[in-house]
Design an enzyme around this catalytic site. Structure first.
Site, short mmCIF file in Angstrom:
data_model
loop_
_atom_site.label_atom_id
_atom_site.label_comp_id
_atom_site.label_asym_id
_atom_site.label_seq_id
_atom_site.Cartn_x
_atom_site.Cartn_y
_atom_site.Cartn_z
N TRP A 122 -5.06 -8.28 -2.09
CA TRP A 122 -4.91 -6.65 -3.68
C TRP A 122 -4.53 -5.46 -2.78
CZ3 TRP A 122 -7.25 -1.53 -2.19
CH2 TRP A 122 -7.06 -1.01 -3.27
N HIS A 123 -3.80 -5.47 -1.81
CA HIS A 123 -2.92 -4.61 -1.18
C HIS A 123 -1.31 -4.80 -1.48
CE1 HIS A 123 -6.91 -3.35 1.71
NE2 HIS A 123 -6.12 -2.37 0.94
N GLY A 124 -0.95 -5.12 -1.45
CA GLY A 124 0.33 -5.50 -2.08
C GLY A 124 0.45 -7.14 -2.04
#
Length: 467
Positions: A321-323
């Protein structure tokens, strides 16, 4: 447009507040919707189309869920929820992960997915999760369907937390869209929280970010052990004050507009276990995954093998989700394994350790995690981790370490103190009269200092904008 900019502080925000409070109560959501779209479209006007699509799709799907439930058609309601979720996930996948997956497959000789080079809409990871929560909450009966499309559009596009959170679940904000209090006390507390967040971001995060950038730019063979650790300590503090500062500003802006957002950080660096750390760090994201992914999968009321599977899935998703990069997946799985070990075996032993050992254990593992998080290139990441543990050949220390420690020592010390509840505790011990006199002085001084820094500085990134 970012909150820590002169344009926002002295032009956009005053105009929004002036027009918002001059407008009749029944018009305020409409006024906010217009300003939300202006705020988002300032940098990427073409992606306002995505906003309109998200509003239309999720609004109509919420109505469809309610209609099916009233008719006793649970299967139809579940299909409507699934359709809404699929739309939001498809949107997120296309813009955030298509090129990542296409590039990864091309590296393996599989080039059937073209690399499109589509730019990432700012904040898409945040607002897609928020809109997904709407139909799910309506289906579960945790929230009433929103019949006013202007009010629903305000929820989807709410500018204080649109770009970098905190992630707001619809059930936590639904009633406030139609009924919220606008009081002088709430507005004043919003200003206080906003200025504190601005100071975190401008005075602490920005300064420490330059130290991290200096160490990240070094060839790995030149990294010393102490230098590598100093760099990752700087990044850990930069990230915390960058993101918690933004969250504070969002919460403060929400209060100025009559909304109440939940706290997103609770002094995570004082934690005594990884489990506790993730109860204190990015609380809104952890709550979202727990409520909409982990618990529906069975949570911890399952067998040990299934528990391990659930944790790895949730934390793999949290990481990615973060990248769109493999280091984020590795970072998520790293925490998934640590949490699995704590839940199944380690926690009972950790609880017996002296408190200082618990803190050292937690901070050591968290600092290693931030190295994984910060360095996307696997070759550079391997070299950086090797330097941290004395395996890169750079030695224990060098002159640069002493120079940077001397130059950034005051900022590091201030950040370390500010990452604990110490200052807040001392402030609460002040006599009430002294607090009333000092608070406006401190806030005005903080705002002036931040303004002076912004006038003179060119380094002002927001780390979570790319997520």
């Amino acid at each position: 447009m970012v909150f820590s900019s002169l344009l926002f502080l002295f032009t956009y925000l005053p105009i929004v507040l002036l027009i918002y409070y001059l407008s009749p109560l029944k018009w305020r959501n409409g006024v906010l919707l217009i300003f939300n779209l202006i705020f988002y479209g300032w940098g990427e006007p073409v992606y306002i189309v995505i906003m309109f699509a998200s509003i239309a799709i999720d609004y109509t799907h919420g109505m469809l869920v309610e209609k099916c439930k009233k008719k006793g058609n649970d299967r139809g309601a579940r299909m409507a929820v699934a359709s809404s979720v699929i739309f939001n996930l498809a949107l997120l996948f296309f813009f955030k992960y298509w090129d990542f997956l296409a590039g990864s497959l091309a590296a393996l000789g599989l080039d059937f997915m073209p690399i499109l080079g589509v730019s990432l809409p700012i904040g898409i990871s945040f607002y897609t999760f928020q809109t997904m929560s709407y139909t799910i909450d309506v289906y579960r009966g945790d929230a009433q369907v929103q019949r006013n499309i202007v009010s629903f559009g305000t929820f989807v596009t709410l500018f204080p937390q649109l770009i970098a959170g905190p992630i707001i679940k619809y059930k936590d904000l639904g009633e406030q869209l139609d009924h919220r209090d606008h009081t002088a006390e709430r507005f004043a507390s919003g200003v206080e929280i906003f200025v504190v967040g601005l100071a975190k971001k401008v005075l602490l995060a920005n300064n420490l970010g330059m130290l991290w950038d200096a160490y990240k730019a070094l060839p790995t063979e030149e990294l010393t052990v102490l230098g590598a650790w100093l760099g990752v300590v700087a990044f850990s503090l930069q990230l915390y004050f960058d993101f918690s500062g933004y969250s504070d500003m969002a919460i403060g802006l929400g209060r100025m507009l009559g909304f109440e957002f939940l706290k997103n950080f609770d002094y995570p660096y004082i934690s005594r276990s990884i489990t506790e750390f993730w109860r204190r760090w990015h609380i809104s994201l952890g709550s979202w995954f727990r409520e909409y992914v982990y618990i529906p999968m069975g949570g911890n009321r399952v067998s040990r093998s299934r528990l391990c599977f659930n944790l790895l899935v949730v934390w793999g998703l949290t990481g990615i989700w973060h990248g769109a990069s493999w280091n984020f997946l590795l970072w998520g799985l790293y925490f998934g394994v640590l949490l699995m070990l704590e839940k199944l075996w380690l926690k009972k032993w950790i609880d017996r350790w002296p408190r200082v050992i618990q803190h050292i254990y937690t901070l050591f593992l968290v600092l290693v995690s931030w190295a994984i998080f910060a360095v996307e290139d696997f070759g550079q990441l391997g070299g950086y981790l090797a330097a941290m543990f004395g395996l890169a050949g750079g030695g224990l220390t060098d002159g640069a370490f002493g120079y940077y420690l001397g130059s950034y020592g005051p900022s590091l010390l201030a950040a370390c103190v500010a990452s604990t509840p110490l200052m807040a505790s001392l402030w609460r011990r002040l006599p009430k009269r002294a607090e009333q006199v000092l608070l406006p002085v401190v806030l005005l001084a903080g705002l002036l200092l931040c303004t002076a820094y912004l006038v003179d500085a060119t380094y002002n990134p927001f780390l979570y904008f790319r997520f």
